[in-house]
Motif scaffolding. Structure first.
Motif, mmCIF file in Angstrom:
data_model
loop_
_atom_site.group_PDB
_atom_site.id
_atom_site.type_symbol
_atom_site.label_atom_id
_atom_site.label_comp_id
_atom_site.label_asym_id
_atom_site.label_seq_id
_atom_site.Cartn_x
_atom_site.Cartn_y
_atom_site.Cartn_z
ATOM 1 N N GLY A 144 0.837 -1.227 0.104
ATOM 2 C CA GLY A 144 -0.079 -0.002 -0.021
ATOM 3 C C GLY A 144 0.787 1.150 0.109
ATOM 4 O O GLY A 144 0.607 2.177 -0.642
ATOM 5 N N ARG A 145 1.801 1.346 0.710
ATOM 6 C CA ARG A 145 2.831 2.423 1.034
ATOM 7 C C ARG A 145 3.646 2.575 -0.269
ATOM 8 O O ARG A 145 3.981 3.673 -0.564
ATOM 9 N N ALA A 146 4.116 1.638 -0.850
ATOM 10 C CA ALA A 146 4.831 1.693 -2.220
ATOM 11 C C ALA A 146 4.221 2.155 -3.256
ATOM 12 O O ALA A 146 4.637 2.946 -4.246
ATOM 13 N N HIS A 147 3.002 1.888 -3.287
ATOM 14 C CA HIS A 147 1.925 2.434 -4.426
ATOM 15 C C HIS A 147 1.007 3.580 -4.034
ATOM 16 O O HIS A 147 0.390 4.077 -5.190
ATOM 17 N N ASN A 148 0.744 4.061 -3.088
ATOM 18 C CA ASN A 148 -0.026 5.051 -2.715
ATOM 19 C C ASN A 148 0.663 5.590 -0.956
ATOM 20 O O ASN A 148 0.227 5.189 -0.158
ATOM 21 N N THR A 149 1.191 6.875 -1.273
ATOM 22 C CA THR A 149 1.780 7.380 -0.087
ATOM 23 C C THR A 149 0.696 7.988 0.999
ATOM 24 O O THR A 149 0.868 8.147 2.160
ATOM 25 N N ASP A 150 -0.722 7.793 0.457
ATOM 26 C CA ASP A 150 -1.663 8.359 1.305
ATOM 27 C C ASP A 150 -2.433 7.094 1.814
ATOM 28 O O ASP A 150 -3.650 7.158 2.359
ATOM 29 N N PHE A 151 -1.925 5.971 1.670
ATOM 30 C CA PHE A 151 -2.405 4.573 1.760
ATOM 31 C C PHE A 151 -3.039 4.768 3.346
ATOM 32 O O PHE A 151 -2.449 4.957 4.506
ATOM 33 N N SER A 171 2.990 -14.675 -7.994
ATOM 34 C CA SER A 171 2.566 -14.374 -6.484
ATOM 35 C C SER A 171 2.751 -13.098 -5.989
ATOM 36 O O SER A 171 2.401 -12.753 -4.963
ATOM 37 N N ALA A 172 3.257 -12.167 -6.860
ATOM 38 C CA ALA A 172 3.452 -10.761 -6.632
ATOM 39 C C ALA A 172 2.052 -10.031 -6.491
ATOM 40 O O ALA A 172 1.220 -10.238 -7.475
ATOM 41 N N LEU A 173 1.759 -9.237 -5.378
ATOM 42 C CA LEU A 173 0.726 -8.567 -5.307
ATOM 43 C C LEU A 173 0.284 -7.202 -6.456
ATOM 44 O O LEU A 173 1.541 -6.797 -6.853
ATOM 45 N N VAL A 174 -0.722 -7.221 -7.074
ATOM 46 C CA VAL A 174 -0.890 -6.134 -8.087
ATOM 47 C C VAL A 174 -1.897 -5.263 -7.486
ATOM 48 O O VAL A 174 -2.063 -4.040 -8.190
ATOM 49 N N ALA A 175 -2.826 -5.504 -6.663
ATOM 50 C CA ALA A 175 -3.986 -4.796 -6.143
ATOM 51 C C ALA A 175 -4.312 -5.375 -4.746
ATOM 52 O O ALA A 175 -4.449 -6.633 -4.604
ATOM 53 N N ILE A 176 -4.925 -4.301 -3.992
ATOM 54 C CA ILE A 176 -5.496 -4.847 -2.551
ATOM 55 C C ILE A 176 -6.552 -3.966 -2.351
ATOM 56 O O ILE A 176 -6.588 -2.757 -3.057
ATOM 57 N N SER A 190 -11.784 0.585 2.311
ATOM 58 C CA SER A 190 -10.858 1.293 2.712
ATOM 59 C C SER A 190 -9.266 0.634 1.849
ATOM 60 O O SER A 190 -9.421 -0.516 1.707
ATOM 61 N N GLY A 191 -8.683 1.217 1.756
ATOM 62 C CA GLY A 191 -7.138 0.827 1.467
ATOM 63 C C GLY A 191 -7.177 0.236 -0.155
ATOM 64 O O GLY A 191 -6.155 -0.682 -0.155
ATOM 65 N N ILE A 192 -7.922 0.675 -1.068
ATOM 66 C CA ILE A 192 -7.930 0.205 -2.286
ATOM 67 C C ILE A 192 -6.899 0.696 -3.040
ATOM 68 O O ILE A 192 -6.465 1.826 -3.317
ATOM 69 N N VAL A 193 -5.603 -0.079 -3.506
ATOM 70 C CA VAL A 193 -4.558 0.456 -4.020
ATOM 71 C C VAL A 193 -4.089 -0.614 -5.178
ATOM 72 O O VAL A 193 -4.337 -1.790 -5.147
ATOM 73 N N VAL A 194 -3.737 0.027 -6.594
ATOM 74 C CA VAL A 194 -3.362 -0.752 -7.702
ATOM 75 C C VAL A 194 -1.758 -0.565 -7.955
ATOM 76 O O VAL A 194 -1.488 0.658 -7.844
ATOM 77 N N ASP A 195 -1.095 -1.381 -8.041
ATOM 78 C CA ASP A 195 0.426 -1.461 -8.479
ATOM 79 C C ASP A 195 0.439 -0.155 -9.718
ATOM 80 O O ASP A 195 -0.364 -0.324 -10.668
ATOM 81 N N ARG A 196 1.383 0.957 -9.390
ATOM 82 C CA ARG A 196 1.513 1.904 -10.323
ATOM 83 C C ARG A 196 1.659 1.490 -11.863
ATOM 84 O O ARG A 196 0.976 1.888 -12.771
ATOM 85 N N GLY A 200 -4.965 1.255 -15.557
ATOM 86 C CA GLY A 200 -4.971 1.333 -16.781
ATOM 87 C C GLY A 200 -5.599 -0.015 -17.425
ATOM 88 O O GLY A 200 -6.245 0.091 -18.676
ATOM 89 N N ARG A 201 -5.812 -0.964 -16.648
ATOM 90 C CA ARG A 201 -6.297 -2.317 -17.119
ATOM 91 C C ARG A 201 -7.510 -2.717 -16.752
ATOM 92 O O ARG A 201 -8.019 -3.994 -16.910
ATOM 93 N N GLY A 202 -8.183 -1.793 -15.755
ATOM 94 C CA GLY A 202 -9.524 -2.085 -15.249
ATOM 95 C C GLY A 202 -9.460 -2.944 -13.874
ATOM 96 O O GLY A 202 -10.249 -3.254 -13.460
ATOM 97 N N ILE A 203 -8.389 -3.028 -13.426
ATOM 98 C CA ILE A 203 -8.079 -3.777 -12.153
ATOM 99 C C ILE A 203 -8.677 -3.232 -11.031
ATOM 100 O O ILE A 203 -9.384 -3.861 -10.354
ATOM 101 N N GLY A 204 -8.469 -1.858 -10.789
ATOM 102 C CA GLY A 204 -9.322 -1.160 -9.704
ATOM 103 C C GLY A 204 -10.703 -1.075 -9.672
ATOM 104 O O GLY A 204 -11.295 -1.222 -8.607
ATOM 105 N N ARG A 205 -11.164 -0.990 -11.082
ATOM 106 C CA ARG A 205 -12.624 -0.943 -11.247
ATOM 107 C C ARG A 205 -13.205 -2.490 -10.907
ATOM 108 O O ARG A 205 -13.922 -2.585 -9.939
ATOM 109 N N ALA A 206 -12.515 -3.569 -11.383
ATOM 110 C CA ALA A 206 -12.890 -5.081 -10.917
ATOM 111 C C ALA A 206 -12.812 -5.230 -9.284
ATOM 112 O O ALA A 206 -13.524 -5.994 -8.835
ATOM 113 N N LEU A 207 -11.767 -5.005 -8.647
ATOM 114 C CA LEU A 207 -11.576 -4.952 -7.406
ATOM 115 C C LEU A 207 -12.517 -4.341 -6.697
ATOM 116 O O LEU A 207 -13.180 -4.915 -5.690
#
Length: 256
Positions: A144-151, A171-176, A190-196, A200-207
């Motif tokens: 979360g911190r690596a991909h959103n400083t306001d996590f 097995s690497a995380l790409v979204a939480i 809360s805490g929705i974050v997608v790997d930078r 643009g792949r629709g991952i955040g929307r699907a999650l």
């Protein structure tokens, strides 16, 4: 200005069935209404973390919210108040015994509408998994911190009743994303974050769809908060049926 103490049902009526009061303000709130608006202090989570808000008409005196907060604290002087909100652009003076120790601007949204099935489709190289708030806390926090400083997912604090994550073939995380409960029992995403690199792949929307469905199945309503400056996220949530009810300016309060 004069204020009168009200119970939850009276507060709901006075606010015109405000969605925030309906789903986020529990029955044990300390609440008042007056000629300019309403105010309440209440626990945010089942474990506590008291906050509150004063929402008044645009033409209310500039000191209206400060006076409302002072009135609330006089009614419940031992309340462990941690933050208090006003509408964006309104003033708030620190009450006696407190210091304003930070602030933030965020929108409160909710939905009761099921999201379209097509929105739940994940890219084929990703697997949706449930993660554990305790045992996976370090990995969740680091990602979360690596991909959103306001996590603000707060893994490991016992706030979350659900974490969903997406992992790639290695097995690497790409979204939480997580689900907390408000003090009312209402689910709050809360805490929705997608790997930078994966945006643009629709991952955040699907999650978000997956989390929203879990919330709707649990309680029939899903809520979330988002920084007011995050226009892309707000647009996404609106496209999924969420509606913005309030734009808050929240002050962090520290007891002196």
């Amino acid at each position: 200005m004069s204020w009168r103490v009200v119970n939850h049902d009276e507060l709901l009526e006075a606010t015109g069935a405000s969605p925030y009061v309906d789903v986020a303000v529990p029955a044990d709130a300390v609440a008042i209404v007056g000629e300019h608006g309403w105010a309440a202090m209440h626990p945010w989570r089942p474990s506590g973390h008291w906050g509150g808000a004063a929402l008044v008409a645009p033409g209310a005196p500039p000191e209206a919210e400060s006076q409302a907060l002072a009135e609330l604290l006089a009614l419940a002087p031992d309340t462990p108040l941690e933050w208090f909100s006003t509408s964006a652009g309104r003033q708030l003076a620190a009450p006696p015994g407190f210091l304003v120790d930070g602030s933030g601007r965020w929108d409160f949204l909710s939905t009761r509408v099921d999201v379209p099935p097509a929105g739940a489709v994940f890219p084929g190289d990703l697997e949706l998994l449930e993660l554990d708030d305790a045992t996976d806390a370090a990995e969740l926090e680091a990602f979360g911190r690596a991909h959103n400083t306001d996590f603000e997912g707060f893994p490991g604090h016992g706030f979350s009743v659900l974490w969903l994550g997406l992992r790639d073939a290695s097995s690497a995380l790409v979204a939480i994303g997580g689900m907390h409960l408000l003090a009312t029992g209402t689910p709050h995403l809360s805490g929705i974050v997608v790997d930078r690199a994966q945006r643009g792949r629709g991952i955040g929307r699907a999650l978000t769809v997956a989390l929203t469905r879990r919330a709707l199945d649990r309680c029939g309503v899903s809520t979330l908060g988002v920084f007011s400056s995050n226009a892309p996220a707000i647009s996404l949530y609106h496209s999924l049926g969420y509606r913005t009810h309030h734009r808050f300016h929240t002050r962090v309060l520290s007891a002196l």
